[in-house]
Motif scaffolding. Sequence first.
Motif, PDB file in Angstrom:
ATOM      1  N   GLY A  85      -0.924 117.334  71.003  1.00 29.09           N
ATOM      2  CA  GLY A  85       0.044 116.284  71.335  1.00 29.09           C
ATOM      3  C   GLY A  85       1.275 116.307  70.452  1.00 29.09           C
ATOM      4  O   GLY A  85       1.373 117.113  69.524  1.00 29.09           O
ATOM      5  N   THR A  86       2.198 115.407  70.797  1.00 30.58           N
ATOM      6  CA  THR A  86       3.494 115.395  70.117  1.00 30.58           C
ATOM      7  C   THR A  86       3.897 113.975  69.770  1.00 30.58           C
ATOM      8  O   THR A  86       3.576 113.039  70.501  1.00 30.58           O
ATOM      9  CB  THR A  86       4.563 115.988  71.071  1.00 30.58           C
ATOM     10  OG1 THR A  86       4.103 117.248  71.521  1.00 30.58           O
ATOM     11  CG2 THR A  86       5.916 116.141  70.398  1.00 30.58           C
ATOM     12  N   THR A  87       4.585 113.820  68.643  1.00 31.06           N
ATOM     13  CA  THR A  87       5.132 112.515  68.283  1.00 31.06           C
ATOM     14  C   THR A  87       6.623 112.652  68.017  1.00 31.06           C
ATOM     15  O   THR A  87       7.029 113.443  67.177  1.00 31.06           O
ATOM     16  CB  THR A  87       4.436 111.950  67.022  1.00 31.06           C
ATOM     17  OG1 THR A  87       3.053 111.852  67.301  1.00 31.06           O
ATOM     18  CG2 THR A  87       4.984 110.580  66.646  1.00 31.06           C
ATOM     19  N   PHE A  88       7.405 111.905  68.763  1.00 28.46           N
ATOM     20  CA  PHE A  88       8.844 111.817  68.503  1.00 28.46           C
ATOM     21  C   PHE A  88       9.078 110.482  67.803  1.00 28.46           C
ATOM     22  O   PHE A  88       8.629 109.444  68.283  1.00 28.46           O
ATOM     23  CB  PHE A  88       9.637 111.821  69.820  1.00 28.46           C
ATOM     24  CG  PHE A  88       9.851 113.196  70.391  1.00 28.46           C
ATOM     25  CD1 PHE A  88      11.003 113.901  70.106  1.00 28.46           C
ATOM     26  CD2 PHE A  88       8.885 113.780  71.203  1.00 28.46           C
ATOM     27  CE1 PHE A  88      11.200 115.182  70.628  1.00 28.46           C
ATOM     28  CE2 PHE A  88       9.078 115.053  71.732  1.00 28.46           C
ATOM     29  CZ  PHE A  88      10.237 115.757  71.443  1.00 28.46           C
ATOM     30  N   THR A  89       9.758 110.512  66.657  1.00 25.34           N
ATOM     31  CA  THR A  89      10.071 109.260  65.968  1.00 25.34           C
ATOM     32  C   THR A  89      11.577 109.081  65.924  1.00 25.34           C
ATOM     33  O   THR A  89      12.299 109.966  65.486  1.00 25.34           O
ATOM     34  CB  THR A  89       9.517 109.258  64.525  1.00 25.34           C
ATOM     35  OG1 THR A  89       8.162 109.647  64.578  1.00 25.34           O
ATOM     36  CG2 THR A  89       9.653 107.898  63.873  1.00 25.34           C
ATOM     37  N   ILE A  90      11.997 107.915  66.416  1.00 23.47           N
ATOM     38  CA  ILE A  90      13.434 107.584  66.365  1.00 23.47           C
ATOM     39  C   ILE A  90      13.661 106.634  65.200  1.00 23.47           C
ATOM     40  O   ILE A  90      12.912 105.673  65.021  1.00 23.47           O
ATOM     41  CB  ILE A  90      13.879 106.916  67.686  1.00 23.47           C
ATOM     42  CG1 ILE A  90      13.916 107.972  68.792  1.00 23.47           C
ATOM     43  CG2 ILE A  90      15.237 106.250  67.545  1.00 23.47           C
ATOM     44  CD1 ILE A  90      14.453 107.463  70.094  1.00 23.47           C
ATOM     45  N   TYR A  91      14.665 106.936  64.387  1.00 19.27           N
ATOM     46  CA  TYR A  91      15.033 106.049  63.281  1.00 19.27           C
ATOM     47  C   TYR A  91      16.352 105.386  63.629  1.00 19.27           C
ATOM     48  O   TYR A  91      17.309 106.072  63.958  1.00 19.27           O
ATOM     49  CB  TYR A  91      15.268 106.851  61.998  1.00 19.27           C
ATOM     50  CG  TYR A  91      14.057 107.581  61.526  1.00 19.27           C
ATOM     51  CD1 TYR A  91      13.254 107.016  60.541  1.00 19.27           C
ATOM     52  CD2 TYR A  91      13.716 108.818  62.056  1.00 19.27           C
ATOM     53  CE1 TYR A  91      12.123 107.685  60.096  1.00 19.27           C
ATOM     54  CE2 TYR A  91      12.581 109.485  61.624  1.00 19.27           C
ATOM     55  CZ  TYR A  91      11.800 108.920  60.650  1.00 19.27           C
ATOM     56  OH  TYR A  91      10.689 109.573  60.207  1.00 19.27           O
ATOM     57  N   LEU A  92      16.380 104.064  63.572  1.00 21.45           N
ATOM     58  CA  LEU A  92      17.651 103.370  63.817  1.00 21.45           C
ATOM     59  C   LEU A  92      17.938 102.425  62.651  1.00 21.45           C
ATOM     60  O   LEU A  92      17.028 101.802  62.115  1.00 21.45           O
ATOM     61  CB  LEU A  92      17.573 102.571  65.118  1.00 21.45           C
ATOM     62  CG  LEU A  92      17.596 103.395  66.405  1.00 21.45           C
ATOM     63  CD1 LEU A  92      17.261 102.514  67.595  1.00 21.45           C
ATOM     64  CD2 LEU A  92      18.950 104.056  66.615  1.00 21.45           C
ATOM     65  N   PRO A  93      19.201 102.345  62.250  1.00 22.02           N
ATOM     66  CA  PRO A  93      19.510 101.485  61.098  1.00 22.02           C
ATOM     67  C   PRO A  93      19.435  99.998  61.445  1.00 22.02           C
ATOM     68  O   PRO A  93      19.777  99.603  62.564  1.00 22.02           O
ATOM     69  CB  PRO A  93      20.929 101.883  60.725  1.00 22.02           C
ATOM     70  CG  PRO A  93      21.499 102.523  61.940  1.00 22.02           C
ATOM     71  CD  PRO A  93      20.380 103.077  62.723  1.00 22.02           C
ATOM     72  N   LEU A  94      18.966  99.212  60.473  1.00 25.11           N
ATOM     73  CA  LEU A  94      18.932  97.765  60.644  1.00 25.11           C
ATOM     74  C   LEU A  94      20.219  97.188  60.059  1.00 25.11           C
ATOM     75  O   LEU A  94      20.614  97.570  58.968  1.00 25.11           O
ATOM     76  CB  LEU A  94      17.788  97.199  59.809  1.00 25.11           C
ATOM     77  CG  LEU A  94      16.434  97.028  60.447  1.00 25.11           C
ATOM     78  CD1 LEU A  94      15.459  96.530  59.388  1.00 25.11           C
ATOM     79  CD2 LEU A  94      16.473  96.069  61.606  1.00 25.11           C
ATOM     80  N   ASP A  95      20.850  96.302  60.792  1.00 30.63           N
ATOM     81  CA  ASP A  95      22.094  95.736  60.304  1.00 30.63           C
ATOM     82  C   ASP A  95      21.848  94.463  59.521  1.00 30.63           C
ATOM     83  O   ASP A  95      20.756  93.921  59.520  1.00 30.63           O
ATOM     84  CB  ASP A  95      23.048  95.445  61.467  1.00 30.63           C
ATOM     85  CG  ASP A  95      23.610  96.732  62.014  1.00 30.63           C
ATOM     86  OD1 ASP A  95      22.810  97.608  62.357  1.00 30.63           O
ATOM     87  OD2 ASP A  95      24.842  96.877  62.062  1.00 30.63           O
ATOM     88  N   GLU A  96      22.907  93.989  58.886  1.00 33.39           N
ATOM     89  CA  GLU A  96      22.835  92.807  58.036  1.00 33.39           C
ATOM     90  C   GLU A  96      22.301  91.589  58.791  1.00 33.39           C
ATOM     91  O   GLU A  96      21.525  90.797  58.264  1.00 33.39           O
ATOM     92  CB  GLU A  96      24.226  92.531  57.515  1.00 33.39           C
ATOM     93  CG  GLU A  96      24.269  91.554  56.400  1.00 33.39           C
ATOM     94  CD  GLU A  96      25.713  91.419  55.925  1.00 33.39           C
ATOM     95  OE1 GLU A  96      25.905  90.724  54.938  1.00 33.39           O
ATOM     96  OE2 GLU A  96      26.614  91.982  56.549  1.00 33.39           O
ATOM     97  N   ILE A  97      22.727  91.480  60.059  1.00 37.00           N
ATOM     98  CA  ILE A  97      22.394  90.272  60.812  1.00 37.00           C
ATOM     99  C   ILE A  97      20.919  90.210  61.212  1.00 37.00           C
ATOM    100  O   ILE A  97      20.439  89.173  61.600  1.00 37.00           O
ATOM    101  CB  ILE A  97      23.247  90.174  62.092  1.00 37.00           C
ATOM    102  CG1 ILE A  97      23.173  91.508  62.855  1.00 37.00           C
ATOM    103  CG2 ILE A  97      24.679  89.842  61.816  1.00 37.00           C
ATOM    104  CD1 ILE A  97      22.409  91.467  64.079  1.00 37.00           C
ATOM    105  N   THR A  98      20.198  91.333  61.105  1.00 37.90           N
ATOM    106  CA  THR A  98      18.825  91.336  61.642  1.00 37.90           C
ATOM    107  C   THR A  98      17.821  90.836  60.633  1.00 37.90           C
ATOM    108  O   THR A  98      18.092  90.789  59.465  1.00 37.90           O
ATOM    109  CB  THR A  98      18.443  92.742  62.102  1.00 37.90           C
ATOM    110  OG1 THR A  98      18.763  93.647  61.059  1.00 37.90           O
ATOM    111  CG2 THR A  98      19.194  93.112  63.326  1.00 37.90           C
TER     112      THR A  98
END
Length: 435
Positions: A422-435
């Motif tokens: 199997g395969t794992t794709f991991t997406i990284y997204l930045p968290l902003d100040e407002i979150t």
Amino acid sequence: MPEKLLQEEKTKIDLLAIAFHNFNQATQSLEESYQTLKDEIAHLNKKLAETNRELTRKVEELSRIHSYLSNILDSMMEGLIAINPQGKISIFNRAAQEITSQPREKVLGSSYQKVFGDKNRAFTHLLKKTLEDRKPLMAERKFYRENEVVPLEIATNPIKRKDREIEGALAVFRDISAIRKLQEEIQHKQRLAMLGQMAASVAHEIRNPLSAIEGFALLLKDTFREDTKKSQWANNIVKGTRNLNNLVSNLLNFARPLKVNFQQIQIKEIIENSLSFAFQRIGEEKLNIQIKKEIPTQPIKIIADPELLEQAFLNLILNAIQSMANEGKLTISVDKQVYLHPSPHEFFREWEGDYILTKSYGEVHIRFSDTGCGISKEEMKKIFHPFYTTKAKGCGLGLTITQRIIQSHGGGIKVESKEGKGTTFTIYLPLDEIT
Ligand SMILES: Nc1ncnc2c1ncn2[C@@H]1O[C@H](COP(=O)(O)OP(=O)(O)OP(=O)(O)O)[C@@H](O)[C@H]1O
Ligand SMILES: [Mg+2]
């Protein structure tokens, strides 16, 4: 007392007086000599103390110079090895330890050929040649350390004394894997730009005749209403042209610069929307694929373009489903990591063709794990290349577009895979100040 006796006594007294006088004189000169000696000793002591001080100062200065020089060597980004004419290592700086994964204590005083072994003969040969020919050399060589291979850029030099006699050789080298990666990325981008331009012009040329074919095929289908076989053929033409049209749309999408419409969104909603598209597919074709969601109940908000992100997630979900023959499991998990650092990280976010410096307070990780066929090491190098596909009906743009979308959000993608597992794709997204 008789006269004679008296005379004798007088003589004795005179002698005694002379003796005393002599004794006095001797004592005095002894005292003088003693004083001179004392002065000389004091003088010598003073000189000794001075010499001692000078010596201590020199030793301190030497040790300061020594530590200054080794600090310089240890602050270098490049690895540095020096060997003596017998091939024993005499200098091995901090970067050399890091690049070669060899501890200094083990290496100093040992033969460089023994330390780096047969595997790294191409590397040690440069030092050998420099020592023999007394000439500098420059080259790129692969270096084998523990379980990996790193590309090194190496420059060697003979170490010469003032009298031109050779005192050894040194090698300065650096790990160029990051530069290599950047070069590959630039090539990848150049290829993308070229393909984009080509795709845009080809797509326009193809679209018009395609609509005409589809129109005529629909007419044919209508004409052969009574003849199921012929009507089916005409329908196949319609389906084919639609597929082609879809491909052309993908190409155009790919060719155009991304227009990102940033707004505050909830990750969970985006995943649900992408999944609902995917469910339609599973409903049609693959009944035995299980989808498991591990999403925190607390809402995670980020700044993103909802449509683009949906497209990116859908591409990964579709790939996962396609990788599982008839049955399997896709797990989608989300977690959030807030940075501990007091100052937030900064990154560039693409905004209307420009890059805006944005502050990030953490990361959201979105993981897509499937139990599908996996990806081989060879394939792994190509999966993000445009038009790379192993599927009969794929066009190989899914991952290219996904990567572009994620990068335009200041994020990144990581893949881990085991063939047959199997395969794992991991997406990284930045968290902003407002979150
Ligand atoms: N989850 C996965 N498991 C196994 N292989 C995968 C997976 N995701 C991608 N791949 C491999 O990477 C290749 C490229 O994927 P990509 O999504 O870019 O194109 P595609 O799926 O072939 O076509 P499309 O343009 O329709 O998405 C696939 O053909 C497949 O070989
Ligand atoms: Mg795909």
